[in-house]
Design a protein around this motif. Structure first.
Motif, PDB file in Angstrom:
ATOM      1  N   PRO A  54       0.780  -1.261   0.320  1.00  0.00           N
ATOM      2  CA  PRO A  54      -0.212  -0.258   0.241  1.00  0.00           C
ATOM      3  C   PRO A  54       0.428   1.243  -0.180  1.00  0.00           C
ATOM      4  N   GLY A  92       0.250  -5.299   5.232  1.00  0.00           N
ATOM      5  CA  GLY A  92       0.872  -4.839   4.640  1.00  0.00           C
ATOM      6  C   GLY A  92       1.889  -4.750   3.616  1.00  0.00           C
ATOM      7  N   ALA A 100      -3.747  -6.922   0.871  1.00  0.00           N
ATOM      8  CA  ALA A 100      -2.243  -6.912   1.237  1.00  0.00           C
ATOM      9  C   ALA A 100      -2.233  -7.438   1.982  1.00  0.00           C
ATOM     10  N   GLU A 127      -0.227  -2.567  12.172  1.00  0.00           N
ATOM     11  CA  GLU A 127      -0.307  -3.962  11.523  1.00  0.00           C
ATOM     12  C   GLU A 127      -1.533  -4.003  12.761  1.00  0.00           C
ATOM     13  N   MET A 180       0.764   1.521   7.220  1.00  0.00           N
ATOM     14  CA  MET A 180      -0.228   0.880   8.227  1.00  0.00           C
ATOM     15  C   MET A 180      -0.328   0.414   9.507  1.00  0.00           C
ATOM     16  N   LEU A 212      -5.034   0.056  -2.662  1.00  0.00           N
ATOM     17  CA  LEU A 212      -3.908  -0.677  -1.491  1.00  0.00           C
ATOM     18  C   LEU A 212      -4.832  -0.522  -0.236  1.00  0.00           C
ATOM     19  N   VAL A 213      -5.059   0.563  -0.070  1.00  0.00           N
ATOM     20  CA  VAL A 213      -4.427   1.973   0.886  1.00  0.00           C
ATOM     21  C   VAL A 213      -5.758   1.796   1.648  1.00  0.00           C
ATOM     22  N   CYS A 221      -3.785  -8.057   9.214  1.00  0.00           N
ATOM     23  CA  CYS A 221      -3.454  -6.915   7.734  1.00  0.00           C
ATOM     24  C   CYS A 221      -2.368  -6.305   8.317  1.00  0.00           C
ATOM     25  N   TYR A 250      -6.422  -2.496   1.797  1.00  0.00           N
ATOM     26  CA  TYR A 250      -5.894  -3.373   3.078  1.00  0.00           C
ATOM     27  C   TYR A 250      -5.713  -4.588   2.832  1.00  0.00           C
TER      28      TYR A 250
END
Length: 460
Positions: free
Chosen positions: A20, A98, A81, A26, A24, A74-75, A96, A78
């Motif tokens: 992404p 990233g 990803a 996790e 982000m 993908l932001v 999650c 998410y």
């Protein structure tokens, strides 16, 4: 007629992982109870672009455009990803992290796109859709010597259904082409939270959910069935004729399913080897609009599916008029297409956890427990062909690719990229069923290259 051929060689030149565009934190995202009814299987989808993408608006390499847009998309998306991992109870859930999406850049050496035998996906499509080795999703971009390209994607069905992945595809294409971004996806698991979990076993015993799904420990062994994979075209006229024969108030999908059910009976009767005495036909039903009629689940990302089915003896099925068969399909589809059933299914899964479950429609069993020839129909009519434009035009062809290991058949109709009301139908079915499909004079027609790439041609 243009000679069609298999892909001679697909050479992967590079594989990179696209993360992404923004960092982000996790975290773990539980799968919903309706995600948990899906086995660990991957679904593929691919798009053929006949025009030279490199000569399009951006003049950038195709893979570079796609990867830059993927990082942006993908932001919001998410979970695609991330990774599927096991929680403390041994159930799958989303990490999650990233991690990103693996993107392969490939070339089809010596092959022209319009020469592919798309109707035989094991030969033509299998090398173009990536095998996912890690993560939730993977992508492969394959360039052809004619300048055309195929974009293939594979995703973990436990994370999302086709409705959800369609949302992602539209957002990805918008980011690549510079169009306005569509609404962001929603991951609120509260939509699918169970009601009073402690009471779930009492409330769901003997329910429709109990009749449609079964814990894996109680599921019978699947029969070993030889299968084939095909992609056919169905003309708009044949679709309309089926619907008219099915009777007033029947949808195109119900009419199509009834016709397919009848073909299974013919296949069983014509087979030279011993076949099941019954045929089991299921239909995948989306529950978003059933659970929330106010549209609140329109952007929900995940699985919101159930699979009602019917079982009928091959003899009786073969003698019934299409309208009568379609009436039976309508009855059991309508029974499951309610908000109450989906709420009940969420409760039912809660009562079984942490044991995994499976849809009975896939198991191929008659009312007496005998083997039955099984098939499931899933509508791909929402595949947004006109919106999967990465900046170089809409695809000339697209289809799902789902050659799963199960013995049950899987049939998915979707709109033709020609935009004329025709259907493209992906078929994974028993060999006997494929033979019957190809022997009938109408409905399931061979997918010729001229149909896909000659937009001015008139085909009946």
């Amino acid at each position: 007629m243009v000679k069609q051929e298999r892909v001679s060689t697909v050479t992967v030149a590079a594989v990179s992982t696209v993360a992404p565009a923004l960092p982000m934190q996790e975290h773990r995202l539980p799968l919903s109870n309706l995600d948990l009814i899906l086995p660990p299987i991957d679904v593929g989808v691919f798009f053929c672009y006949d025009a030279d993408p490199a000569g399009g608006r951006s003049h950038q390499p195709v893979a570079a455009v796609l990867k830059a847009a993927l990082a942006k998309t993908l932001v919001a998306y998410y979970p695609l990803a991330g990774e599927v991992v096991a929680n403390a109870a041994g159930e799958p859930e989303l990490l999650c992290s990233g991690r990103g999406v693996d993107v392969a850049e490939a070339a089809a050496d010596g092959t022209v796109l319009r020469d592919l035998r798309l109707g035989l996906p094991d030969e033509s499509v299998e090398p173009l859709v990536p095998k996912k080795k890690a993560g939730v999703m993977s992508v492969q971009v394959t360039k052809f010597k004619c300048g055309g390209a195929v974009v293939g994607c594979t995703f973990d069905h436990r994370v999302c259904d086709a409705y959800s992945f369609n949302m992602f595809l539209v957002a990805w294409a918008a980011a690549a082409s510079g169009s306005s971004a569509p609404p962001a996806p929603c991951f609120h698991r509260s939509f699918l939270a169970p009601r009073e979990p402690a009471a779930a076993p009492l409330r769901t015993a003997g329910s429709l959910a109990d009749r449609l799904f079964v814990p894996v420990s109680r599921a019978p062994a699947l029969p070993d069935t030889a299968t084939a994979n095909r992609i056919y075209r169905v003309s708009a006229a044949d679709v309309a004729a089926l619907q008219a024969s099915a009777g007033a108030g029947r949808t195109k999908l119900e009419a199509f399913t009834a016709h397919l059910w009848g073909l299974h009976a013919k296949a069983a009767a014509a087979s030279r080897r011993q076949q099941p005495r019954s045929c089991c036909m299921g239909v995948v039903v989306d529950g978003r609009s059933r659970l929330r009629r106010d549209g609140a689940m329109g952007a929900y990302f995940g699985n919101v599916l159930t699979i009602p089915y019917g079982v009928m003896g091959t003899g009786a099925l073969g003698e019934m008029a299409l309208a009568d068969v379609a009436g039976d399909v309508h009855r059991w589809v309508a029974e499951a297409a309610t908000g109450e059933h989906f709420r009940e299914l969420v409760d039912w899964v809660e009562a079984q956890r942490p044991e995994p479950t499976v849809a009975r429609a896939y198991l191929g069993r008659g009312h007496g427990g005998e083997d039955a020839m099984a098939c499931v129909v899933s509508s791909g009519m929402r595949l947004p062909l006109g919106e999967v434009d990465f900046g170089w035009g809409r695809p000339a062809f697209a289809s799902y690719q789902f050659p799963w290991p199960g013995g049950a058949g899987y049939v998915m109709p979707m709109p033709s990229a020609r935009g004329d009301g025709d259907w493209v139908v992906y078929v994974h079915a028993a060999l006997e069923v494929v033979e019957v499909m190809e022997a009938e004079p109408t409905v399931f027609r061979a997918l010729e290259s001229s149909y896909v790439f000659d937009r001015s041609g008139e085909l009946n």
